[in-house]
Structures are given as C-alpha cells and as structure tokens.
Scaffold this active site. Structure first.
Site, PDB file in Angstrom:
ATOM      1  N   HIS A 167      21.405 -10.540   3.074  1.00  0.00           N
ATOM      2  CA  HIS A 167      22.473  -9.665   3.563  1.00  0.00           C
ATOM      3  C   HIS A 167      22.930 -10.109   4.945  1.00  0.00           C
ATOM      4  O   HIS A 167      22.105 -10.331   5.835  1.00  0.00           O
ATOM      5  CB  HIS A 167      21.976  -8.224   3.670  1.00  0.00           C
ATOM      6  CG  HIS A 167      21.848  -7.548   2.348  1.00  0.00           C
ATOM      7  ND1 HIS A 167      21.605  -6.202   2.213  1.00  0.00           N
ATOM      8  CD2 HIS A 167      21.919  -8.033   1.084  1.00  0.00           C
ATOM      9  CE1 HIS A 167      21.539  -5.884   0.934  1.00  0.00           C
ATOM     10  NE2 HIS A 167      21.727  -6.976   0.227  1.00  0.00           N
ATOM     11  N   TYR A 199      22.759   3.057   6.767  1.00  0.00           N
ATOM     12  CA  TYR A 199      21.990   3.988   7.610  1.00  0.00           C
ATOM     13  C   TYR A 199      22.928   5.149   7.943  1.00  0.00           C
ATOM     14  O   TYR A 199      23.937   4.944   8.635  1.00  0.00           O
ATOM     15  CB  TYR A 199      21.534   3.301   8.900  1.00  0.00           C
ATOM     16  CG  TYR A 199      20.391   2.316   8.706  1.00  0.00           C
ATOM     17  CD1 TYR A 199      20.613   1.025   8.235  1.00  0.00           C
ATOM     18  CD2 TYR A 199      19.081   2.689   8.997  1.00  0.00           C
ATOM     19  CE1 TYR A 199      19.567   0.132   8.065  1.00  0.00           C
ATOM     20  CE2 TYR A 199      18.017   1.798   8.832  1.00  0.00           C
ATOM     21  CZ  TYR A 199      18.270   0.523   8.361  1.00  0.00           C
ATOM     22  OH  TYR A 199      17.228  -0.361   8.197  1.00  0.00           O
ATOM     23  N   PRO A 249       9.886   3.689  10.574  1.00  0.00           N
ATOM     24  CA  PRO A 249      10.482   2.717   9.664  1.00  0.00           C
ATOM     25  C   PRO A 249      11.968   2.429   9.894  1.00  0.00           C
ATOM     26  O   PRO A 249      12.507   1.482   9.313  1.00  0.00           O
ATOM     27  CB  PRO A 249      10.271   3.345   8.278  1.00  0.00           C
ATOM     28  CG  PRO A 249      10.064   4.792   8.530  1.00  0.00           C
ATOM     29  CD  PRO A 249       9.465   4.920   9.891  1.00  0.00           C
ATOM     30  N   LYS A 251      10.777  -2.772  10.962  1.00  0.00           N
ATOM     31  CA  LYS A 251      10.063  -3.778  11.749  1.00  0.00           C
ATOM     32  C   LYS A 251       8.588  -3.968  11.366  1.00  0.00           C
ATOM     33  O   LYS A 251       7.983  -4.996  11.721  1.00  0.00           O
ATOM     34  CB  LYS A 251      10.115  -3.403  13.241  1.00  0.00           C
ATOM     35  CG  LYS A 251      11.466  -3.612  13.859  1.00  0.00           C
ATOM     36  CD  LYS A 251      11.735  -5.087  14.136  1.00  0.00           C
ATOM     37  CE  LYS A 251      13.178  -5.393  14.403  1.00  0.00           C
ATOM     38  NZ  LYS A 251      13.917  -5.965  13.296  1.00  0.00           N
ATOM     39  N   TYR A 308      17.857  -6.158  15.070  1.00  0.00           N
ATOM     40  CA  TYR A 308      17.646  -5.897  13.649  1.00  0.00           C
ATOM     41  C   TYR A 308      17.315  -7.187  12.900  1.00  0.00           C
ATOM     42  O   TYR A 308      16.378  -7.241  12.109  1.00  0.00           O
ATOM     43  CB  TYR A 308      18.884  -5.225  13.035  1.00  0.00           C
ATOM     44  CG  TYR A 308      18.611  -4.622  11.678  1.00  0.00           C
ATOM     45  CD1 TYR A 308      18.044  -3.354  11.572  1.00  0.00           C
ATOM     46  CD2 TYR A 308      18.894  -5.317  10.508  1.00  0.00           C
ATOM     47  CE1 TYR A 308      17.757  -2.797  10.337  1.00  0.00           C
ATOM     48  CE2 TYR A 308      18.614  -4.771   9.266  1.00  0.00           C
ATOM     49  CZ  TYR A 308      18.048  -3.508   9.190  1.00  0.00           C
ATOM     50  OH  TYR A 308      17.759  -2.962   7.972  1.00  0.00           O
TER      51      TYR A 308
HETATM   52  P1  FAD Z   1      -1.113  -2.727   5.035  1.00  0.00           P
HETATM   53  O1  FAD Z   1       0.024  -3.133   4.208  1.00  0.00           O
HETATM   54  O2  FAD Z   1      -1.369  -1.271   5.245  1.00  0.00           O
HETATM   55  O3  FAD Z   1      -2.407  -3.421   4.433  1.00  0.00           O
HETATM   56  C1  FAD Z   1      -3.713  -3.076   4.824  1.00  0.00           C
HETATM   57  C2  FAD Z   1      -4.638  -3.315   3.656  1.00  0.00           C
HETATM   58  O4  FAD Z   1      -5.988  -3.078   4.063  1.00  0.00           O
HETATM   59  C3  FAD Z   1      -4.389  -2.363   2.505  1.00  0.00           C
HETATM   60  O5  FAD Z   1      -4.216  -3.099   1.318  1.00  0.00           O
HETATM   61  C4  FAD Z   1      -5.607  -1.459   2.470  1.00  0.00           C
HETATM   62  O6  FAD Z   1      -5.923  -1.041   1.162  1.00  0.00           O
HETATM   63  C5  FAD Z   1      -6.663  -2.377   3.035  1.00  0.00           C
HETATM   64  N1  FAD Z   1      -7.813  -1.685   3.649  1.00  0.00           N
HETATM   65  C6  FAD Z   1      -7.816  -0.538   4.385  1.00  0.00           C
HETATM   66  N2  FAD Z   1      -9.071  -0.234   4.767  1.00  0.00           N
HETATM   67  C7  FAD Z   1      -9.869  -1.200   4.273  1.00  0.00           C
HETATM   68  C8  FAD Z   1     -11.273  -1.430   4.321  1.00  0.00           C
HETATM   69  N3  FAD Z   1     -12.089  -0.595   4.981  1.00  0.00           N
HETATM   70  N4  FAD Z   1     -11.774  -2.524   3.689  1.00  0.00           N
HETATM   71  C9  FAD Z   1     -10.955  -3.391   3.026  1.00  0.00           C
HETATM   72  N5  FAD Z   1      -9.616  -3.216   2.933  1.00  0.00           N
HETATM   73  C10 FAD Z   1      -9.084  -2.134   3.558  1.00  0.00           C
HETATM   74  N6  FAD Z   1       8.265  -2.597   7.487  1.00  0.00           N
HETATM   75  C11 FAD Z   1       9.282  -3.519   7.573  1.00  0.00           C
HETATM   76  O7  FAD Z   1       9.111  -4.550   8.228  1.00  0.00           O
HETATM   77  N7  FAD Z   1      10.483  -3.336   6.937  1.00  0.00           N
HETATM   78  C12 FAD Z   1      10.719  -2.226   6.215  1.00  0.00           C
HETATM   79  O8  FAD Z   1      11.784  -2.146   5.606  1.00  0.00           O
HETATM   80  C13 FAD Z   1       9.686  -1.214   6.148  1.00  0.00           C
HETATM   81  N8  FAD Z   1       9.877  -0.076   5.449  1.00  0.00           N
HETATM   82  C14 FAD Z   1       8.813   0.778   5.254  1.00  0.00           C
HETATM   83  C15 FAD Z   1       9.030   1.886   4.473  1.00  0.00           C
HETATM   84  C16 FAD Z   1       7.975   2.772   4.249  1.00  0.00           C
HETATM   85  C17 FAD Z   1       8.232   3.982   3.399  1.00  0.00           C
HETATM   86  C18 FAD Z   1       6.691   2.522   4.804  1.00  0.00           C
HETATM   87  C19 FAD Z   1       5.527   3.444   4.541  1.00  0.00           C
HETATM   88  C20 FAD Z   1       6.481   1.423   5.593  1.00  0.00           C
HETATM   89  C21 FAD Z   1       7.536   0.545   5.842  1.00  0.00           C
HETATM   90  N9  FAD Z   1       7.370  -0.577   6.633  1.00  0.00           N
HETATM   91  C22 FAD Z   1       8.425  -1.452   6.792  1.00  0.00           C
HETATM   92  C23 FAD Z   1       6.083  -0.854   7.244  1.00  0.00           C
HETATM   93  C24 FAD Z   1       5.256  -1.866   6.457  1.00  0.00           C
HETATM   94  O9  FAD Z   1       5.124  -1.434   5.121  1.00  0.00           O
HETATM   95  C25 FAD Z   1       3.889  -2.052   7.118  1.00  0.00           C
HETATM   96  O10 FAD Z   1       4.085  -2.321   8.484  1.00  0.00           O
HETATM   97  C26 FAD Z   1       3.073  -3.169   6.464  1.00  0.00           C
HETATM   98  O11 FAD Z   1       2.519  -2.727   5.254  1.00  0.00           O
HETATM   99  C27 FAD Z   1       1.948  -3.658   7.371  1.00  0.00           C
HETATM  100  O12 FAD Z   1       1.161  -4.596   6.701  1.00  0.00           O
HETATM  101  P2  FAD Z   1      -0.390  -4.720   6.987  1.00  0.00           P
HETATM  102  O13 FAD Z   1      -0.867  -5.845   6.136  1.00  0.00           O
HETATM  103  O14 FAD Z   1      -0.629  -4.744   8.436  1.00  0.00           O
HETATM  104  O15 FAD Z   1      -1.020  -3.339   6.507  1.00  0.00           O
HETATM  105  C1  DHB Z   2      13.886  -0.258   3.693  1.00  0.00           C
HETATM  106  C2  DHB Z   2      12.969   0.373   4.489  1.00  0.00           C
HETATM  107  C3  DHB Z   2      13.254   0.614   5.811  1.00  0.00           C
HETATM  108  O1  DHB Z   2      12.356   1.231   6.613  1.00  0.00           O
HETATM  109  C4  DHB Z   2      14.460   0.220   6.364  1.00  0.00           C
HETATM  110  O2  DHB Z   2      14.731   0.480   7.664  1.00  0.00           O
HETATM  111  C5  DHB Z   2      15.381  -0.427   5.557  1.00  0.00           C
HETATM  112  C6  DHB Z   2      15.092  -0.667   4.216  1.00  0.00           C
HETATM  113  C7  DHB Z   2      13.561  -0.530   2.273  1.00  0.00           C
HETATM  114  O3  DHB Z   2      12.472  -0.121   1.839  1.00  0.00           O
HETATM  115  O4  DHB Z   2      14.366  -1.124   1.570  1.00  0.00           O
END
Ligand code: FAD
Ligand code: DHB
Length: 398
Positions: free
Chosen positions: A73, A202, A294, A298, A386
């Site tokens: 995009h 948005y 969110p 980021k 962004y």
């Molecule tokens: P996680 O994805 O949380 O992974 C951590 C892993 O560790 C999990 O699989 C968990 O099961 C595991 N774990 C936990 N405890 C233990 C343990 N004790 N032993 C072994 N394993 C364990 N970010 C963006 O950049 N863009 C977006 O558009 C965006 N939209 C989002 C929308 C929503 C609704 C949400 C909830 C989040 C969004 N985010 C977005 C944020 C993004 O999803 C997270 O920042 C991302 O998942 C971080 O990755 P991570 O690997 O650090 O953590």
């Molecule tokens: C999505 C999630 C977000 O938090 C955002 O700012 C934009 C898009 C998504 O899940 O597509």
C-alpha cells in the site's frame, strides 16, 4: 538437558525471526513455545509491515510468500467529519510503502523455514524460570511434555511477549518499568467480505475510533474502539457491523458491506517500556520489553527491529569476542521504542474518544486532523513515522 548457544523463549515474530537470523549467521539456538504450533499459526493479530520489516524479511530469505501474497500500500486514509483525506506515504517519504500481510502468515513462514532446516523448536514447552543470569551459563527451566527440563546456554533471548516469564525474571530494582493504560479497548473482527476500501482507513467519529483493514482481496479486518473490559457477548455480529458502518460513513456515500464474521476478539490498549531491556545474559525483545497501543501499527515492527539488532550483536560477539554491540543493544533499541511510543500515543490521542462528554477535546481533535489534511509538513511527519525508520545496516533491496 539441552545445550545451545542462545536459548529463545517464545515463538512469536520476535523469537522466530531471531532464531532465523542467528541460524543464517551460523549461531545455534533452541526455541521453546508454551502454546501449540497450530495455536501460534492461527493467532490473528497485527497486519501492517513497515518497509524496514519487509526489507529485513526479504534480505533474510523469509519473504517469498510475503512478496506474492502481501498487499503493498502506498497510502492510508484518514476519515473525519464525514470526509476522507489520503496520506500518500509513498510520495511523502520518497518511495517507502507498507505491506499488509498478517502476523500469523509471517509466523507460519518462519516456522516452516525452521522446521525445513531441522533446527530445534519445541512447542507446548513453557519456560518456568530463569537461573544464572549473572554468570556465563544461564539456564531456562521449562516443562517439556509434562516433564521438567532445562536449557543451558550462553545467552537467553526473552521473546515471550507481555505476559511471559522473562521480564519477571529480572531481579527487583534492576530495571524500571513505565506504563500507561488507555480508557478503552479494541474489538477486532476478521470477516469474509472483500475490503470496502483499497487502502487502510483510520476513522475519527463521535462514537469512537474505527479502523478498516484487510488480509486479502476477500478478507476484511476491522476494529472499533470499545470500553475496556467489554464483554464480547454484548457484541453480536449485527451490532458490530452497525457500529462500524456508522463510524466509517462519509458524506459522499461510502457504504460498508458486511459479511460472515470469522473471528472476533478484544485487545487492551496500553503502553509499557522496560528499561534497560537487558539483565546480565538475558536480553528482552519485542512485546516482552515494550507494548504500544495498536493505532500506529508499530508492535510487530518494533519486535523485528529489536531482533535485527540482537542478531547483529550476537554475531559480532561470536565472531570477534567483542560485546560492544550487546552492551549498546538496550540503548539503541530504546531510542526507536520511545519514538514509536510517541507516534502511537499521538495517533491514539488524535483518533479515539477519551471522554464522550468532552466536546472541547472532540473539536480539538478535528482541528488537528484538519491541520494534517491541509499541511504537507504535518502529513510528512505522519507518513515518515507510519512507513517507519529504516533499519541500520540493512541493504535495502528495491
Ligand atoms: P508475541 O507475539 O506475544 O509472542 C510471544 C510468544 O511467547 C507467544 O507465542 C507466547 O505463547 C509465548 N510465550 C509466552 N510465555 C511463554 C513461556 N513462559 N514459555 C514459552 N513461551 C511463552 N503490531 C504491528 O506492528 N502492526 C499492527 O498492525 C499491529 N496490530 C495489532 C493488532 C492487535 C489486535 C494486537 C493485539 C496487536 C497488534 N500489534 C501490531 C502488536 C503485535 O501483534 C505484537 O507487538 C507482536 O505480536 C509482538 O511479537 P512478540 O514476538 O514480541 O510477542
Ligand atoms: C491492523 C492493525 C493495526 O493495529 C493497525 O494500526 C492497522 C492495521 C491490522 O490488523 O490489519
């Protein structure tokens, strides 16, 4: 007992990408993940990849399916007062773009690469505690199919998300924690209906924020601001579509088309930063170290930036014995993290309804959006943040 160079806790984007980047540097690691493979591969979360994240996945040989299926995009839309305003990311940033590609697709791709390479990844293996972080042989105690087991390693990467054990294993007083909870949550749905817009929307509305996103030409992803602690049972599909339709309406006749809801969930909106992101031989990365609201998309991108730096720092250590990049890891990451905190807080504050009774705040937001729409300088600031900062040291394939 398992012996490896880097013990990685968590198979989210942070842990999986770190393991992949280390493997390409010839560094061994073992990944343990509390949940099942199926669970992590199906967990619907983020969807927006910054240019730097896309470049990193490509440079690391993990972008093949993303290049085919990801949606590139060049802009996003801000919607307010019934009007639309497009922010041309591509033009305003001199050619940067975002790619819409589900986080769980990134996770699937990275797991497939690891399994294909025969590199160790243990599912349903939950870390329970960390020992020896002060010494040079730290240990991860974990449960391996119901039996206690242990990983002995040179370094531990705490990639276990916001609710993991790594951050909690830092001794009291060794780190500072900064947090902010926002007075609302996000209700998100995945729906089997073609996206009603080609680009992300948005929307600012008197009833609260709404976001139109997508996963493919057939699947929409939508969010709406709701109360914190909201019960999903209070949101039957029809109510969700009604509310989204109202908040996304424009005076030039935009209409949202509803469809079967495949999945729905509620996510808290909060900020958190742990400083430093390291204690001894433990390094935190991704959500384990920081959470952003969110709205700026980021979180996943910050996780990728952290592990890029961590993989380079570990590679340098193993190649030359120098720990200078490891010593600078936290400070370097935190600069990006606080910029992202600011941007995410700003987007969140501009677009959400904090207090439905506060007419001043509502009109102030409209003034701010109007300024954005009319000012190239203000739009450029949004676009640069962004689309994201480049990752230092990464060749940018175009
Ligand atoms: P996680 O994805 O949380 O992974 C951590 C892993 O560790 C999990 O699989 C968990 O099961 C595991 N774990 C936990 N405890 C233990 C343990 N004790 N032993 C072994 N394993 C364990 N970010 C963006 O950049 N863009 C977006 O558009 C965006 N939209 C989002 C929308 C929503 C609704 C949400 C909830 C989040 C969004 N985010 C977005 C944020 C993004 O999803 C997270 O920042 C991302 O998942 C971080 O990755 P991570 O690997 O650090 O953590
Ligand atoms: C999505 C999630 C977000 O938090 C955002 O700012 C934009 C898009 C998504 O899940 O597509």
């Amino acid at each position: 007992m398992i012996r490896t160079q880097v013990g990685i806790i968590g198979a989210g984007p942070a842990g999986l990408l770190l393991a992949h980047l280390l493997r390409r540097q010839g560094i061994d690691s073992v990944v343990i993940e509390a949940r099942s493979r199926r669970h992590v591969e199906e967990r619907v979360r983020a969807g927006v990849l910054e240019q730097g994240t896309v470049d990193l996945l490509n440079a690391a040989g993990a972008g093949e399916r993303m290049r085919r299926q990801g949606l590139v995009h060049h802009g996003i839309e801000l919607r307010f007062a019934g009007r639309r305003h497009r922010i041309d990311l591509f033009e305003l940033t001199g050619g940067r773009a975002i790619t819409v590609y589900g986080q769980h697709e990134v996770v699937k791709d990275l797991i497939a690469l690891r399994v294909e390479a025969g590199a160790p990844i243990l599912f349903e293996a939950a870390a329970e505690g960390l020992d020896g972080l002060d010494g040079d042989r730290p240990r991860i105690r974990f449960e391996n199919h119901g039996e206690p087991d242990e990983i002995i390693c040179d370094f531990i990467a705490g990639c276990d998300g916001f609710h993991g054990v790594s951050r909690a294993a830092m001794p009291a007083g060794s780190a500072r924690h900064f947090g902010k909870v926002y007075p609302f949550a996000w209700l998100g749905i995945l729906a089997a209906t073609p996206p009603a817009s080609d680009e992300l929307v948005y929307a600012h509305h008197e009833r609260g924020f709404a976001l139109l996103s997508m996963r493919s030409p057939e699947i929409s992803r939508l969010y709406l601001q709701c109360r914190p602690g909201e019960d999903l049972a209070a949101w039957p599909d029809e109510r969700i579509w009604d509310e989204l339709g109202t908040r996304l309406e424009t005076s030039d006749g935009f209409r949202l088309v509803d469809g079967p809801v495949l999945q729905k969930s509620i996510a808290a909106v909060r900020s958190h930063v742990t400083e430093p992101m390291r204690y001894g031989r433990l390094f935190l990365a991704g959500d384990a170290a920081h959470i952003v609201p969110p709205t700026g998309a980021k979180g996943l991108n910050l996780a990728a930036a952290d592990v890029w730096l961590l993989s380079r720092a570990l590679a340098r250590y193993y190649r030359s014995g120098s720990s200078d990049l490891l010593d600078g890891y936290s400070e370097t990451c935190l600069r990006r993290v606080w910029r992202a905190q600011h941007f995410s807080w700003w987007m969140t504050s501009m677009l959400h309804r904090f207090d439905p009774g506060d007419g001043f705040e509502f009109r102030r937001q409209l003034g701010e959006l109007d300024n954005l729409a009319g000012s190239r300088a203000a739009s450029t600031n949004l676009a640069e943040n962004y689309a994201g900062l480049p990752l230092d040291g990464l060749e940018h394939p175009t």
